[in-house]
Design a protein around this motif. Structure first.
Motif, PDB file in Angstrom:
ATOM      1  N   PHE A 129       0.857  -1.188   0.000  1.00  0.00           N
ATOM      2  CA  PHE A 129       0.000   0.000   0.000  1.00  0.00           C
ATOM      3  C   PHE A 129       0.885   1.228   0.000  1.00  0.00           C
ATOM      4  O   PHE A 129       2.016   1.188   0.504  1.00  0.00           O
ATOM      5  CB  PHE A 129      -0.858   0.049   1.266  1.00  0.00           C
ATOM      6  N   ARG A 130       0.355   2.301  -0.510  1.00  0.00           N
ATOM      7  CA  ARG A 130       1.038   3.577  -0.326  1.00  0.00           C
ATOM      8  C   ARG A 130       0.247   4.329   0.736  1.00  0.00           C
ATOM      9  O   ARG A 130      -0.957   4.505   0.612  1.00  0.00           O
ATOM     10  CB  ARG A 130       1.085   4.358  -1.647  1.00  0.00           C
ATOM     11  N   THR A 131       0.908   4.700   1.809  1.00  0.00           N
ATOM     12  CA  THR A 131       0.206   5.356   2.905  1.00  0.00           C
ATOM     13  C   THR A 131      -0.029   6.825   2.573  1.00  0.00           C
ATOM     14  O   THR A 131       0.516   7.346   1.596  1.00  0.00           O
ATOM     15  CB  THR A 131       1.015   5.278   4.219  1.00  0.00           C
TER      16      THR A 131
ATOM     17  N   GLN B 147       3.902   0.512   2.256  1.00  0.00           N
ATOM     18  CA  GLN B 147       3.656  -0.391   3.375  1.00  0.00           C
ATOM     19  C   GLN B 147       3.420  -1.776   2.782  1.00  0.00           C
ATOM     20  O   GLN B 147       2.492  -1.968   1.998  1.00  0.00           O
ATOM     21  CB  GLN B 147       2.396   0.081   4.108  1.00  0.00           C
TER      22      GLN B 147
ATOM     23  N   ALA C  41       1.962  -5.051   3.077  1.00  0.00           N
ATOM     24  CA  ALA C  41       0.972  -5.750   3.909  1.00  0.00           C
ATOM     25  C   ALA C  41       1.106  -7.261   3.724  1.00  0.00           C
ATOM     26  O   ALA C  41       0.948  -8.027   4.680  1.00  0.00           O
ATOM     27  CB  ALA C  41      -0.430  -5.291   3.547  1.00  0.00           C
TER      28      ALA C  41
ATOM     29  N   PRO D  13      -0.442 -11.139  14.663  1.00  0.00           N
ATOM     30  CA  PRO D  13      -0.538  -9.900  15.432  1.00  0.00           C
ATOM     31  C   PRO D  13      -1.285  -8.820  14.649  1.00  0.00           C
ATOM     32  O   PRO D  13      -1.479  -8.949  13.431  1.00  0.00           O
ATOM     33  CB  PRO D  13       0.934  -9.486  15.618  1.00  0.00           C
ATOM     34  N   ASN D  14      -1.670  -7.746  15.323  1.00  0.00           N
ATOM     35  CA  ASN D  14      -2.317  -6.619  14.643  1.00  0.00           C
ATOM     36  C   ASN D  14      -1.415  -6.124  13.520  1.00  0.00           C
ATOM     37  O   ASN D  14      -0.197  -6.016  13.691  1.00  0.00           O
ATOM     38  CB  ASN D  14      -2.549  -5.452  15.619  1.00  0.00           C
ATOM     39  N   GLY D  15      -2.023  -5.862  12.382  1.00  0.00           N
ATOM     40  CA  GLY D  15      -1.277  -5.294  11.259  1.00  0.00           C
ATOM     41  C   GLY D  15      -0.421  -6.294  10.507  1.00  0.00           C
ATOM     42  O   GLY D  15       0.427  -5.918   9.703  1.00  0.00           O
ATOM     43  N   SER D  16      -0.630  -7.595  10.744  1.00  0.00           N
ATOM     44  CA  SER D  16       0.241  -8.587  10.096  1.00  0.00           C
ATOM     45  C   SER D  16      -0.217  -8.931   8.673  1.00  0.00           C
ATOM     46  O   SER D  16       0.526  -9.578   7.941  1.00  0.00           O
ATOM     47  CB  SER D  16       0.327  -9.856  10.943  1.00  0.00           C
ATOM     48  N   GLY D  17      -1.421  -8.526   8.299  1.00  0.00           N
ATOM     49  CA  GLY D  17      -1.843  -8.738   6.915  1.00  0.00           C
ATOM     50  C   GLY D  17      -3.052  -9.632   6.737  1.00  0.00           C
ATOM     51  O   GLY D  17      -3.428  -9.959   5.601  1.00  0.00           O
ATOM     52  N   LYS D  18      -3.711  -9.998   7.824  1.00  0.00           N
ATOM     53  CA  LYS D  18      -4.838 -10.939   7.733  1.00  0.00           C
ATOM     54  C   LYS D  18      -5.991 -10.362   6.897  1.00  0.00           C
ATOM     55  O   LYS D  18      -6.469 -11.005   5.961  1.00  0.00           O
ATOM     56  CB  LYS D  18      -5.348 -11.290   9.146  1.00  0.00           C
ATOM     57  N   THR D  19      -6.401  -9.147   7.251  1.00  0.00           N
ATOM     58  CA  THR D  19      -7.530  -8.545   6.527  1.00  0.00           C
ATOM     59  C   THR D  19      -7.169  -8.340   5.061  1.00  0.00           C
ATOM     60  O   THR D  19      -7.988  -8.579   4.165  1.00  0.00           O
ATOM     61  CB  THR D  19      -7.923  -7.192   7.171  1.00  0.00           C
ATOM     62  N   THR D  20      -5.943  -7.925   4.820  1.00  0.00           N
ATOM     63  CA  THR D  20      -5.514  -7.697   3.434  1.00  0.00           C
ATOM     64  C   THR D  20      -5.591  -9.000   2.637  1.00  0.00           C
ATOM     65  O   THR D  20      -6.046  -8.998   1.485  1.00  0.00           O
ATOM     66  CB  THR D  20      -4.079  -7.132   3.408  1.00  0.00           C
TER      67      THR D  20
ATOM     68  N   GLU E 135     -12.432 -11.527  11.921  1.00  0.00           N
ATOM     69  CA  GLU E 135     -12.611 -11.318  13.359  1.00  0.00           C
ATOM     70  C   GLU E 135     -14.079 -11.269  13.789  1.00  0.00           C
ATOM     71  O   GLU E 135     -14.539 -10.300  14.405  1.00  0.00           O
ATOM     72  CB  GLU E 135     -11.878 -10.044  13.785  1.00  0.00           C
TER      73      GLU E 135
ATOM     74  N   HIS F 237      -8.237 -13.380  17.019  1.00  0.00           N
ATOM     75  CA  HIS F 237      -7.185 -13.287  18.028  1.00  0.00           C
ATOM     76  C   HIS F 237      -7.537 -14.182  19.212  1.00  0.00           C
ATOM     77  O   HIS F 237      -6.786 -14.239  20.179  1.00  0.00           O
ATOM     78  CB  HIS F 237      -7.040 -11.841  18.512  1.00  0.00           C
TER      79      HIS F 237
ATOM     80  N   SER G  95       5.902  -2.244  10.866  1.00  0.00           N
ATOM     81  CA  SER G  95       4.972  -3.151  10.225  1.00  0.00           C
ATOM     82  C   SER G  95       5.284  -3.266   8.751  1.00  0.00           C
ATOM     83  O   SER G  95       4.470  -3.017   7.883  1.00  0.00           O
ATOM     84  CB  SER G  95       3.538  -2.698  10.466  1.00  0.00           C
TER      85      SER G  95
HETATM   86  N1  LIG Z   1      -5.622   0.816   2.638  1.00  0.00           N
HETATM   87  C1  LIG Z   1      -4.443   0.780   3.253  1.00  0.00           C
HETATM   88  N2  LIG Z   1      -3.541   1.766   3.068  1.00  0.00           N
HETATM   89  C2  LIG Z   1      -2.330   1.746   3.665  1.00  0.00           C
HETATM   90  N3  LIG Z   1      -1.923   0.753   4.464  1.00  0.00           N
HETATM   91  C3  LIG Z   1      -2.773  -0.253   4.702  1.00  0.00           C
HETATM   92  C4  LIG Z   1      -4.071  -0.300   4.105  1.00  0.00           C
HETATM   93  N4  LIG Z   1      -4.696  -1.441   4.519  1.00  0.00           N
HETATM   94  C5  LIG Z   1      -3.836  -2.063   5.334  1.00  0.00           C
HETATM   95  N5  LIG Z   1      -2.684  -1.370   5.433  1.00  0.00           N
HETATM   96  C6  LIG Z   1      -1.501  -1.748   6.222  1.00  0.00           C
HETATM   97  O1  LIG Z   1      -1.166  -3.079   5.882  1.00  0.00           O
HETATM   98  C7  LIG Z   1      -0.739  -3.792   7.041  1.00  0.00           C
HETATM   99  C8  LIG Z   1      -1.619  -5.010   7.223  1.00  0.00           C
HETATM  100  O2  LIG Z   1      -2.924  -4.575   7.609  1.00  0.00           O
HETATM  101  P1  LIG Z   1      -4.114  -5.587   7.839  1.00  0.00           P
HETATM  102  O3  LIG Z   1      -5.329  -4.774   8.137  1.00  0.00           O
HETATM  103  O4  LIG Z   1      -4.194  -6.525   6.704  1.00  0.00           O
HETATM  104  O5  LIG Z   1      -3.633  -6.354   9.146  1.00  0.00           O
HETATM  105  P2  LIG Z   1      -4.432  -7.333  10.122  1.00  0.00           P
HETATM  106  O6  LIG Z   1      -3.553  -8.498  10.363  1.00  0.00           O
HETATM  107  O7  LIG Z   1      -5.793  -7.594   9.580  1.00  0.00           O
HETATM  108  O8  LIG Z   1      -4.519  -6.458  11.448  1.00  0.00           O
HETATM  109  P3  LIG Z   1      -5.610  -6.505  12.651  1.00  0.00           P
HETATM  110  O9  LIG Z   1      -5.387  -7.769  13.417  1.00  0.00           O
HETATM  111  O10 LIG Z   1      -5.255  -5.289  13.440  1.00  0.00           O
HETATM  112  O11 LIG Z   1      -6.968  -6.416  12.024  1.00  0.00           O
HETATM  113  C9  LIG Z   1      -0.819  -2.809   8.193  1.00  0.00           C
HETATM  114  O12 LIG Z   1       0.463  -2.259   8.399  1.00  0.00           O
HETATM  115  C10 LIG Z   1      -1.792  -1.772   7.719  1.00  0.00           C
HETATM  116  O13 LIG Z   1      -1.519  -0.515   8.305  1.00  0.00           O
END
Ligand SMILES: Nc1ncnc2c1ncn2[C@@H]1O[C@H](COP(=O)(O)OP(=O)(O)OP(=O)(O)O)[C@@H](O)[C@H]1O
Length: 334
Positions: free
Chosen positions: A26-28, A34, A36, A55-62, A174, A207, A329
């Motif tokens: 991703f581009r923040t 970033q 993901a 962990p939080n931010g590890s990439g699951k949702t992505t 989640e 989690h 991250s």
């Molecule tokens: N649209 C976006 N733009 C920029 N960065 C993003 C975007 N979506 C996710 N990220 C980054 O990608 C990384 C993975 O995010 P993701 O939401 O997939 O994690 P996660 O494992 O689902 O976290 P959580 O357990 O907190 O839900 C994080 O560093 C997040 O900040």
């Protein structure tokens, strides 16, 4: 197959989804890159409940969004139902029900009304709505406004929405977040029913490791966008074998001695106060006692217990951290 998507060969019969070395950057808003997903690989066997942990931010949702075609990946491949994504998304989408980042329902409408509107989008009628309400245990509250639902009921309605079009694969991000223990148990029982009675495949990020251990057949653990473990739960628990629990007066001194010896140690609450949980095989106990005694530390009790999924998870994350220390991250900068 003649459905027009690219690379449509069926994978192994038991494999519904396969991520292979998937990269997503991703581009923040600050212009940084970033990462993901960083070579993310995972398989989802048909008819299983798979837990996606990390962990939080590890990439699951992505990862889940990539499967659903909600984010475009930069490299690697994703196959679902034998279709290569994103080309095959239109063939795959009707077979997947999903709940990502909470349900979006109208507060003033009843649960049933919300689902009926939702059903119209999918071309399903009142019968299907009644059926999914029954499945998630909300028939009694069907006519009540969504705004009056508890968090657990809202989550269950979200799952009902995901089930409306009778999907073969259910993808939930989640779903047990913030639920009380009874609601968590209901959700767990629902997943088991969907798998056992409907042959459905469920991928769930969570989690809540104790629940995952109870309901999932398989887990994928992701850290900084990389999969560090992808295996059946039974295998992981066997592999995790045992932990030695050490009850001792000076917990922190004992911990540093054991960690200095390269052992993985966790402090946990026990019936008599803090105790140390040490990864390892039986037979190491004498070694532990000797090691501690060399530092004038004498355990009051030493016992061995079966490792839990939480133990396996923490050990896997720590090993990965030791092998590749965190760099935030996975922010790449420019
Ligand atoms: N649209 C976006 N733009 C920029 N960065 C993003 C975007 N979506 C996710 N990220 C980054 O990608 C990384 C993975 O995010 P993701 O939401 O997939 O994690 P996660 O494992 O689902 O976290 P959580 O357990 O907190 O839900 C994080 O560093 C997040 O900040």
């Amino acid at each position: 197959m003649t459905d027009g998507s690219t690379a449509v060969e069926e994978g192994p019969a038991c494999e519904l989804v396969r991520f292979d070395s998937v990269v997503k950057r991703f581009r923040t808003s600050l212009g940084r890159r970033q990462t993901a997903l960083d070579g993310f690989s995972m398989t989802v066997p048909r008819g299983s409940v798979v837990g996606l942990l990390g962990p939080n931010g590890s990439g699951k949702t992505t990862a889940l969004k990539a499967l659903l075609g909600l984010v475009r990946t930069d490299a690697g491949t994703i196959q679902a139902f034998g279709h290569q994504l994103p080309a095959g998304q239109k063939f795959v989408a009707p077979r997947i029900g999903a709940l990502i980042e909470g349900p979006a329902f109208t507060a003033s409408l009843s649960g049933e009304h919300n689902l009926r509107l939702f059903g119209e989008l999918h071309g399903v009628g009142a019968g299907a709505v009644a059926e999914v309400l029954e499945l998630v245990g909300l028939t009694h509250a069907a006519r009540r406004p969504f705004s009056g639902y508890s968090l657990g009921m809202k989550q269950r309605l979200g799952v009902a929405g995901a089930l409306l079009a009778a999907p073969e694969l259910l993808v939930l991000d989640e779903p047990m977040n913030g639920l009380d223990p009874e609601a968590v148990r209901d959700m767990r029982e629902l997943f088991t029913r969907l798998r056992d009675e409907r042959g459905m495949t469920v991928v769930v990020s969570s989690h809540i490791l104790a629940e995952v251990e109870m309901v999932c057949d398989r887990v994928t653990i992701v850290r900084h966008g990389k999969v560090i473990c992808d295996a059946p739960v039974s295998e992981l628990l066997d592999r995790g074998a045992v932990r030695t629990v050490v009850r001792i007066q000076d917990v922190s001194a004992a911990r540093s001695v054991l960690e200095s010896a390269g052992l993985t140690v966790t402090v946990a609450a026990g019936p008599h106060g803090s105790e140390l949980h040490v990864d390892g095989a039986p037979g190491r106990d004498a070694g532990l006692v000797k090691l501690l005694a060399e530092h004038r530390l004498y355990p009051e009790e030493l016992r061995v217990r079966q490792a839990s999924l939480e133990d396996v998870y923490i050990t896997a994350i720590r090993k990965a951290d030791a092998a590749q220390p965190a760099t935030g991250s996975a922010a790449d900068g420019d």
